[in-house]
Design a protein around this motif. Sequence first.
Motif, PDB file in Angstrom:
ATOM      1  N   GLN A   1       0.856  -1.182   0.000  1.00 12.58           N
ATOM      2  CA  GLN A   1       0.000   0.000   0.000  1.00 12.58           C
ATOM      3  C   GLN A   1       0.892   1.232   0.000  1.00 12.58           C
ATOM      4  OE1 GLN A   1      -3.329  -0.116  -0.262  1.00 12.58           O
ATOM      5  NE2 GLN A   1      -3.395  -2.356  -0.161  1.00 12.58           N
ATOM      6  N   GLY A   2       1.027   1.883  -1.163  1.00 16.31           N
ATOM      7  CA  GLY A   2       1.882   3.045  -1.285  1.00 16.31           C
ATOM      8  C   GLY A   2       1.159   4.329  -0.919  1.00 16.31           C
ATOM      9  N   GLU A   3       1.929   5.388  -0.816  1.00 15.88           N
ATOM     10  CA  GLU A   3       1.374   6.683  -0.416  1.00 15.88           C
ATOM     11  C   GLU A   3       1.705   7.793  -1.401  1.00 15.88           C
ATOM     12  OE1 GLU A   3       2.851   7.497   3.444  1.00 15.88           O
ATOM     13  OE2 GLU A   3       1.783   5.831   4.423  1.00 15.88           O
ATOM     14  N   SER A   4       2.480   7.499  -2.430  1.00 11.91           N
ATOM     15  CA  SER A   4       2.868   8.556  -3.356  1.00 11.91           C
ATOM     16  C   SER A   4       1.722   8.987  -4.265  1.00 11.91           C
ATOM     17  CB  SER A   4       4.038   8.081  -4.216  1.00 11.91           C
ATOM     18  OG  SER A   4       3.633   7.014  -5.078  1.00 11.91           O
ATOM     19  N   GLY A   5       0.760   8.110  -4.480  1.00 11.21           N
ATOM     20  CA  GLY A   5      -0.379   8.455  -5.328  1.00 11.21           C
ATOM     21  C   GLY A   5      -0.166   8.208  -6.795  1.00 11.21           C
ATOM     22  N   GLY A   6       0.992   7.672  -7.186  1.00 14.40           N
ATOM     23  CA  GLY A   6       1.235   7.363  -8.589  1.00 14.40           C
ATOM     24  C   GLY A   6       0.291   6.277  -9.086  1.00 14.40           C
ATOM     25  N   ARG A   7      -0.119   6.419 -10.355  1.00 17.26           N
ATOM     26  CA  ARG A   7      -1.137   5.509 -10.878  1.00 17.26           C
ATOM     27  C   ARG A   7      -0.831   5.149 -12.325  1.00 17.26           C
ATOM     28  NH1 ARG A   7      -7.612   7.022 -10.997  1.00 17.26           N
ATOM     29  NH2 ARG A   7      -8.454   4.895 -11.073  1.00 17.26           N
ATOM     30  N   LEU A   8      -1.070   3.878 -12.657  1.00 20.88           N
ATOM     31  CA  LEU A   8      -0.920   3.402 -14.029  1.00 20.88           C
ATOM     32  C   LEU A   8      -2.280   2.915 -14.516  1.00 20.88           C
ATOM     33  CD1 LEU A   8       0.736   2.526 -16.531  1.00 20.88           C
ATOM     34  CD2 LEU A   8       1.121   0.336 -15.379  1.00 20.88           C
ATOM     35  N   LEU A   9      -2.721   3.464 -15.645  1.00 21.13           N
ATOM     36  CA  LEU A   9      -3.993   3.075 -16.248  1.00 21.13           C
ATOM     37  C   LEU A   9      -3.714   2.264 -17.512  1.00 21.13           C
ATOM     38  CD1 LEU A   9      -6.035   6.402 -15.990  1.00 21.13           C
ATOM     39  CD2 LEU A   9      -6.362   4.346 -14.614  1.00 21.13           C
ATOM     40  N   ILE A  10      -4.291   1.082 -17.587  1.00 17.87           N
ATOM     41  CA  ILE A  10      -4.211   0.268 -18.790  1.00 17.87           C
ATOM     42  C   ILE A  10      -5.511   0.486 -19.553  1.00 17.87           C
ATOM     43  CG2 ILE A  10      -3.921  -2.058 -19.724  1.00 17.87           C
ATOM     44  CD1 ILE A  10      -2.549  -2.842 -17.113  1.00 17.87           C
ATOM     45  N   ALA A  11      -5.451   1.260 -20.631  1.00 16.73           N
ATOM     46  CA  ALA A  11      -6.641   1.605 -21.416  1.00 16.73           C
ATOM     47  C   ALA A  11      -6.744   0.657 -22.603  1.00 16.73           C
ATOM     48  CB  ALA A  11      -6.572   3.050 -21.893  1.00 16.73           C
ATOM     49  N   VAL A  12      -7.799  -0.148 -22.624  1.00 16.28           N
ATOM     50  CA  VAL A  12      -7.965  -1.173 -23.659  1.00 16.28           C
ATOM     51  C   VAL A  12      -8.990  -0.687 -24.678  1.00 16.28           C
ATOM     52  CG1 VAL A  12      -8.494  -3.591 -24.138  1.00 16.28           C
ATOM     53  CG2 VAL A  12      -7.466  -2.946 -21.947  1.00 16.28           C
ATOM     54  N   THR A  13      -8.542  -0.457 -25.904  1.00 15.07           N
ATOM     55  CA  THR A  13      -9.430  -0.095 -27.002  1.00 15.07           C
ATOM     56  C   THR A  13      -9.224  -1.095 -28.141  1.00 15.07           C
ATOM     57  OG1 THR A  13      -7.775   1.415 -27.950  1.00 15.07           O
ATOM     58  CG2 THR A  13      -9.342   2.345 -26.376  1.00 15.07           C
ATOM     59  N   GLY A  14      -9.679  -0.744 -29.333  1.00 12.76           N
ATOM     60  CA  GLY A  14      -9.527  -1.619 -30.486  1.00 12.76           C
ATOM     61  C   GLY A  14      -8.451  -1.106 -31.432  1.00 12.76           C
ATOM     62  N   ASP A  15      -8.090  -1.954 -32.399  1.00 15.03           N
ATOM     63  CA  ASP A  15      -7.115  -1.566 -33.412  1.00 15.03           C
ATOM     64  C   ASP A  15      -7.773  -0.920 -34.622  1.00 15.03           C
ATOM     65  OD1 ASP A  15      -4.731  -2.452 -32.139  1.00 15.03           O
ATOM     66  OD2 ASP A  15      -5.242  -4.522 -32.614  1.00 15.03           O
ATOM     67  N   ARG A  16      -9.091  -1.018 -34.730  1.00 19.57           N
ATOM     68  CA  ARG A  16      -9.800  -0.464 -35.884  1.00 19.57           C
ATOM     69  C   ARG A  16     -10.991   0.360 -35.412  1.00 19.57           C
ATOM     70  NH1 ARG A  16     -11.817  -4.670 -39.746  1.00 19.57           N
ATOM     71  NH2 ARG A  16     -12.485  -5.712 -37.836  1.00 19.57           N
ATOM     72  N   GLY A  17     -11.512   1.167 -36.333  1.00 15.47           N
ATOM     73  CA  GLY A  17     -12.662   1.998 -36.037  1.00 15.47           C
ATOM     74  C   GLY A  17     -13.938   1.390 -36.595  1.00 15.47           C
TER      75      GLY A  17
END
Length: 284
Positions: free
Chosen positions: A70-86
């Motif tokens: 349990q850290g306290e620095s507040g750093g965050r990593l978001l893994i954003a999953v989208t598609g390869d095509r529109g």
Amino acid sequence: MATLRQIRRRIKGVQNIQRITKAMRMVATARLRRAQERVLSARPYAEALDALTERLIKSVEEYDHPYLRQGESGGRLLIAVTGDRGLCGAFNSVIVREAMDLSDGEAEIAAVGSRGADALERRGANVVSAKRGFFKQLEFENAQQIAQEAADAFAEERVDAVDVVFNRFRSALHQEVTVKRLLPVSQPEESAELAPPEIEHLYEPSRGEVLDQLLPKQLEIQVWQALLESNAAEQAARMNAMENASRSASDMIDELILERNRVRQAVITKEISEIVGGAEALKS
């Protein structure tokens, strides 16, 4: 007013687009069937693994693991999953918007999918890694690679939390934007009572050593489940978008046909008027 030739060209162009959208809808429907089978078959295993991990963490006294930090620095990593095509409606844009809102311009973002990576980079997000082309041939090794990078960032204390943002597949008509915490591993509250297992197992060499092997595997399965959910949701979104596009093309063709008939009628009426006028002029 458009001429008959222009209207006929527009009708032909819309008909060609409609053929393409219908073909894309058929392809998306076939891919959705396979993706749905994969995600539904993986869900029971992922849920059982989460329940087992939670039960073991609660049963082991004074257990310590890097994934529980349990850290306290507040750093965050978001893994954003989208598609390869529109061409799948708002499927990609809702994830990009959610990731931008959650990051607040500071959190690190690992973009999975070409569309999300390009959009986040254009918006100036802190994209630390971009995975393009994963969904052309989705394999478990892809999830392992993402999970390892997330675990390294957490172990190095570069971030104190890792979340994954993806579209959860609910049905062919409904996808739900979901934010799930991967690290640190959530610990059950002391007051929480877990349902007892149907069969009491013996753990060798010990519960703690089993957990040491289980926690990295759980992280990989959670990432894999997010990729499967997103893939199925993308195919469903594309199928619906192409169906709506085909329906809109049909409506446009009907309107163009009515306009063509009105123009043709006006041309015929004008020609008749000219003939009658010419005949009257000859009589006089």
